[in-house]
Scaffold this motif. Structure first.
Motif, PDB file in Angstrom:
ATOM      1  N   ALA A 146     -36.762  18.035 -18.402  1.00  0.00           N
ATOM      2  CA  ALA A 146     -36.313  19.353 -17.930  1.00  0.00           C
ATOM      3  C   ALA A 146     -37.430  19.955 -17.095  1.00  0.00           C
ATOM      4  N   LEU A 147     -37.044  20.823 -16.192  1.00  0.00           N
ATOM      5  CA  LEU A 147     -38.008  21.554 -15.370  1.00  0.00           C
ATOM      6  C   LEU A 147     -38.309  22.895 -16.015  1.00  0.00           C
ATOM      7  N   ALA A 148     -39.550  23.333 -15.912  1.00  0.00           N
ATOM      8  CA  ALA A 148     -39.902  24.692 -16.317  1.00  0.00           C
ATOM      9  C   ALA A 148     -39.433  25.617 -15.199  1.00  0.00           C
ATOM     10  N   GLU A 149     -38.543  26.553 -15.527  1.00  0.00           N
ATOM     11  CA  GLU A 149     -37.991  27.487 -14.541  1.00  0.00           C
ATOM     12  C   GLU A 149     -38.153  28.905 -15.049  1.00  0.00           C
ATOM     13  N   ARG A 150     -38.595  29.772 -14.187  1.00  0.00           N
ATOM     14  CA  ARG A 150     -38.807  31.185 -14.542  1.00  0.00           C
ATOM     15  C   ARG A 150     -37.496  31.941 -14.360  1.00  0.00           C
ATOM     16  N   TYR A 151     -37.018  32.557 -15.447  1.00  0.00           N
ATOM     17  CA  TYR A 151     -35.807  33.382 -15.416  1.00  0.00           C
ATOM     18  C   TYR A 151     -36.184  34.760 -15.929  1.00  0.00           C
ATOM     19  N   GLU A 152     -36.436  35.674 -15.012  1.00  0.00           N
ATOM     20  CA  GLU A 152     -36.801  37.049 -15.382  1.00  0.00           C
ATOM     21  C   GLU A 152     -35.650  37.682 -16.144  1.00  0.00           C
ATOM     22  N   PRO A 153     -35.919  38.554 -17.084  1.00  0.00           N
ATOM     23  CA  PRO A 153     -37.218  39.029 -17.554  1.00  0.00           C
ATOM     24  C   PRO A 153     -37.748  38.222 -18.741  1.00  0.00           C
ATOM     25  N   ASN A 154     -37.094  37.111 -19.060  1.00  0.00           N
ATOM     26  CA  ASN A 154     -37.461  36.323 -20.252  1.00  0.00           C
ATOM     27  C   ASN A 154     -38.549  35.305 -19.904  1.00  0.00           C
ATOM     28  N   THR A 155     -39.798  35.752 -19.956  1.00  0.00           N
ATOM     29  CA  THR A 155     -40.904  34.904 -19.511  1.00  0.00           C
ATOM     30  C   THR A 155     -42.044  34.830 -20.524  1.00  0.00           C
ATOM     31  N   ARG A 156     -41.801  35.215 -21.760  1.00  0.00           N
ATOM     32  CA  ARG A 156     -42.864  35.258 -22.776  1.00  0.00           C
ATOM     33  C   ARG A 156     -43.632  33.941 -22.871  1.00  0.00           C
ATOM     34  N   HIS A 157     -42.929  32.808 -22.833  1.00  0.00           N
ATOM     35  CA  HIS A 157     -43.577  31.510 -23.009  1.00  0.00           C
ATOM     36  C   HIS A 157     -43.672  30.715 -21.710  1.00  0.00           C
ATOM     37  N   GLN A 158     -43.528  31.377 -20.565  1.00  0.00           N
ATOM     38  CA  GLN A 158     -43.554  30.666 -19.290  1.00  0.00           C
ATOM     39  C   GLN A 158     -44.855  29.895 -19.063  1.00  0.00           C
ATOM     40  N   PRO A 159     -46.028  30.484 -19.336  1.00  0.00           N
ATOM     41  CA  PRO A 159     -47.256  29.697 -19.148  1.00  0.00           C
ATOM     42  C   PRO A 159     -47.275  28.429 -20.015  1.00  0.00           C
ATOM     43  N   ARG A 160     -46.781  28.523 -21.213  1.00  0.00           N
ATOM     44  CA  ARG A 160     -46.711  27.377 -22.122  1.00  0.00           C
ATOM     45  C   ARG A 160     -45.784  26.292 -21.563  1.00  0.00           C
ATOM     46  N   LEU A 161     -44.645  26.697 -21.007  1.00  0.00           N
ATOM     47  CA  LEU A 161     -43.700  25.741 -20.425  1.00  0.00           C
ATOM     48  C   LEU A 161     -44.272  25.100 -19.162  1.00  0.00           C
ATOM     49  N   GLU A 162     -44.959  25.889 -18.340  1.00  0.00           N
ATOM     50  CA  GLU A 162     -45.564  25.344 -17.124  1.00  0.00           C
ATOM     51  C   GLU A 162     -46.696  24.382 -17.457  1.00  0.00           C
ATOM     52  N   GLN A 163     -47.441  24.669 -18.517  1.00  0.00           N
ATOM     53  CA  GLN A 163     -48.495  23.758 -18.960  1.00  0.00           C
ATOM     54  C   GLN A 163     -47.887  22.437 -19.438  1.00  0.00           C
ATOM     55  N   ALA A 164     -46.765  22.507 -20.163  1.00  0.00           N
ATOM     56  CA  ALA A 164     -46.073  21.286 -20.611  1.00  0.00           C
ATOM     57  C   ALA A 164     -45.589  20.476 -19.413  1.00  0.00           C
ATOM     58  N   GLN A 165     -45.124  21.162 -18.367  1.00  0.00           N
ATOM     59  CA  GLN A 165     -44.665  20.463 -17.165  1.00  0.00           C
ATOM     60  C   GLN A 165     -45.837  19.787 -16.447  1.00  0.00           C
ATOM     61  N   ASP A 166     -46.972  20.469 -16.350  1.00  0.00           N
ATOM     62  CA  ASP A 166     -48.158  19.864 -15.738  1.00  0.00           C
ATOM     63  C   ASP A 166     -48.576  18.616 -16.508  1.00  0.00           C
ATOM     64  N   GLU A 167     -48.511  18.689 -17.830  1.00  0.00           N
ATOM     65  CA  GLU A 167     -48.855  17.545 -18.680  1.00  0.00           C
ATOM     66  C   GLU A 167     -47.880  16.381 -18.445  1.00  0.00           C
ATOM     67  N   ALA A 168     -46.584  16.681 -18.361  1.00  0.00           N
ATOM     68  CA  ALA A 168     -45.574  15.636 -18.126  1.00  0.00           C
ATOM     69  C   ALA A 168     -45.792  14.964 -16.770  1.00  0.00           C
TER      70      ALA A 168
END
Length: 175
Positions: A118-140
């Motif tokens: 899955a892709l990390a996608e930003r859907y405002e205003p629900n972004t509490r864990h966005q940095p965590r998801l983007e970090q997981a994507q960078d790792e993948a």
């Protein structure tokens, strides 16, 4: 301001703070069915309810890696009670619950992204864990997991949905 009015105002503020905290409280729910890689069906408040995972977009049924994303999510959820963590908005325009989905301490949203499904996608205003998801994507990407083995998807799930409309119009199960 008289003491009586100050006390009333104090308790009124406490009441509203308490109800807003309750509105964001986590819920534990039984898993019922998988819709696709980023949507599940759970029993919520006595009814079956669709839940759309916040912050991710998984390949669609019929799209490359769509089957793998769905299988991964099913294995994560099957036979379990799941914890739903809500963010700022609890429902989308289709009435689906929007949540981060946990089994124990593992978050399905994050694990799908970390597996390259899955892709990390930003859907405002629900972004509490966005940095965590983007970090997981960078790792993948770095570890060449899932579709990152080939450098990514030919089309993002959003692009794929536009070129493969469902019969009868867009599905209400898509964000």
């Amino acid at each position: 301001m008289r003491l009586h009015n100050k006390l009333f105002l104090f308790f009124l503020i406490l009441f509203f703070l308490g109800t807003s905290a309750t509105a964001q409280a986590d819920e534990t729910v039984p898993f019922l069915h998988l819709i696709d890689g980023d949507s599940i069906l759970v029993e919520y408040e006595g009814h079956s309810q669709a839940v759309r995972l916040i912050g991710v977009d998984a390949p669609e049924w019929g799209q490359e890696y769509g089957t793998q994303a769905k299988s991964f999510a099913l294995k994560f959820c099957y036979g379990k009670n799941l914890r739903l963590e809500f963010d700022r908005t609890r429902r989308d325009r289709h009435g689906r619950l929007l949540a981060y989905v946990y089994s124990g301490t593992s978050m399905l949203n994050e694990e799908l992204v970390r597996a390259g499904l899955a892709l990390a996608e930003r859907y405002e205003p629900n972004t509490r864990h966005q940095p965590r998801l983007e970090q997981a994507q960078d790792e993948a990407k770095r570890k060449r997991m899932g579709f990152w083995l080939r450098g990514g998807l030919e089309q993002t799930p959003a692009q794929w949905r536009k070129t493969h409309p469902r019969k009868g119009g867009n599905s209400p199960l898509r964000q």
